[in-house]
Design a protein around this motif. Sequence first.
Motif, PDB file in Angstrom:
ATOM      1  N   ASP A 122       0.947  -1.214  -0.027  1.00  0.00           N
ATOM      2  CA  ASP A 122       0.104   0.026   0.012  1.00  0.00           C
ATOM      3  C   ASP A 122       0.797   1.337  -0.292  1.00  0.00           C
ATOM      4  O   ASP A 122       0.568   2.292  -0.476  1.00  0.00           O
ATOM      5  CB  ASP A 122      -0.719   0.240   1.436  1.00  0.00           C
ATOM      6  N   LYS A 123       2.014   1.263   0.701  1.00  0.00           N
ATOM      7  CA  LYS A 123       2.837   2.525   0.831  1.00  0.00           C
ATOM      8  C   LYS A 123       3.609   2.679  -0.537  1.00  0.00           C
ATOM      9  O   LYS A 123       3.444   3.852  -0.932  1.00  0.00           O
ATOM     10  CB  LYS A 123       3.921   2.219   1.886  1.00  0.00           C
ATOM     11  N   SER A 126       1.504   4.329  -2.993  1.00  0.00           N
ATOM     12  CA  SER A 126       1.233   5.729  -2.938  1.00  0.00           C
ATOM     13  C   SER A 126       1.950   6.538  -3.796  1.00  0.00           C
ATOM     14  O   SER A 126       1.806   7.898  -4.110  1.00  0.00           O
ATOM     15  CB  SER A 126       1.117   6.404  -1.534  1.00  0.00           C
ATOM     16  N   ASN A 249       0.237   6.065   4.482  1.00  0.00           N
ATOM     17  CA  ASN A 249       1.255   5.746   3.378  1.00  0.00           C
ATOM     18  C   ASN A 249       2.181   6.771   2.782  1.00  0.00           C
ATOM     19  O   ASN A 249       3.374   6.477   2.757  1.00  0.00           O
ATOM     20  CB  ASN A 249       0.003   5.153   2.270  1.00  0.00           C
ATOM     21  N   SER A 250       1.551   7.972   2.224  1.00  0.00           N
ATOM     22  CA  SER A 250       2.598   8.801   1.719  1.00  0.00           C
ATOM     23  C   SER A 250       3.726   9.503   2.703  1.00  0.00           C
ATOM     24  O   SER A 250       4.811   9.463   2.412  1.00  0.00           O
ATOM     25  CB  SER A 250       1.706   9.969   1.064  1.00  0.00           C
ATOM     26  N   TYR A 374      -4.264   7.710   0.350  1.00  0.00           N
ATOM     27  CA  TYR A 374      -2.502   7.646   0.809  1.00  0.00           C
ATOM     28  C   TYR A 374      -2.306   9.216   1.556  1.00  0.00           C
ATOM     29  O   TYR A 374      -1.440   8.865   1.900  1.00  0.00           O
ATOM     30  CB  TYR A 374      -2.024   7.539  -0.883  1.00  0.00           C
TER      31      TYR A 374
END
Length: 434
Positions: A122-123, A126, A249-250, A374
């Motif tokens: 998921d990270k 982003s 995430n971001s 994100y």
Amino acid sequence: MRAYDIILKKRNGGKLTKEEIEFMVNGYVKGEVPDYQMSAFLMAIYFRHMDTEERAILTEVMANSGDRVDLSSIPGIKIDKHSTGGVGDKTTLVVGPIVASLGVAVAKMSGRALGHTGGTIDKLESIPGFRTTLSEDEFFENVRKIGIAVVGQTANLVPADKKIYALRDATATVDEVSLIASSIMSKKLAGGADGYVLDVKVGSGAFMKTLEQATELAEAMVGIAKVHGKKAVAVLTNMDVPLGNMVGNSLEVLEAIETLKGRGPEDFTQLCLNLAAWMCHLAEKGTFEECLKMAEESLKNGKALEKFREFVKYQGGNPEVVDRPEEILPMTDKIIEFQAQEDGYITAIDTEKIGIASNYLGAGRKTKEDSIDYSVGIEIVKKLGDYIKEGDILAKMYVSEVSDVETATKLLAESYQFSAERPESKPIILGTVK
Ligand code: URA
């Protein structure tokens, strides 16, 4: 052979044979062993446990239930890293480029967010354009060309674990060492590496809350690896506070880039260097101390940062994220400060609650199908042991229109504890199991 007799044997504390474990696991995957018998079997393991040999067999039987990756065409010793899951854990984003820059191939499958913990995939997603699904050819090509590729787990990776994990989740049989260790190690074994560095998290933000539990899990995983002729080291690491300062995430990609530029938080940097050094040591690049120096050098001379740029580019992401992360990453400019209501030292942070609060802001999923925002998350401004005064900013919430700010604020308020006495500080690395 009957499922009943195998359940009875384990219920009475017996040691299971390979044939019996195969009968249960393969039968369950094929639908021949029903949910209710598998549930009873798991509960019997929960109370009676398994020894190292049984755990190693269970791991192998599960690993064999789906595809197994063959990394033998990639030269050198391939070492995988695994984290048991924490809050703010973006280590792969830094450790991967460091070790790849030192000539150790990183051919890695990573996971998505699970419960209150975030997921590397998921990270990475982003980063605009970044592809976490590559064809087999692309995956191998990238590892051969630049020494690193990180993708999501393939659909047919350990289907037995997918089915059994869902049942464990519904039958209160998740938190048993043999079951956790075999679940994790089956995916590692199927991933095809020659050895593993296992980052076993301990504390309020981890699945293992005490050092004793975490040590038991670390020993179980290292034991399984060794039975299968793999190299393994487990590092026990502190998860009583979020790792680094950023959760979301971001925000975590931003912090990883800062760390690759040598400006990362101390705890996170130290952990990344330690894990990278173990990976290089297991890949026979030198003694642990020599590898630690090499890892530090790779951060200092910018080679790890350049490797990260290449990695992003080869997986379709915008490499300019390295130079202008705040412009390229989805970021929100809506920031809400969370202030202290009293004076004192911060004596505890319930890190699991921080992870959940970040999810309420939109950084995690409520259901499997849910999408992630994100841009949102939490910046931890004050950490354990800091002295604060009423009104000081403890944390910042990065929010969007999907954020449930009220619940997140409540969780943040519940997670901090204060006292007039300074608490003892804990190092990031609590121990090593070899
Ligand atoms: N992570 C896993 O993959 N499996 C478990 O059982 C627990 C955490």
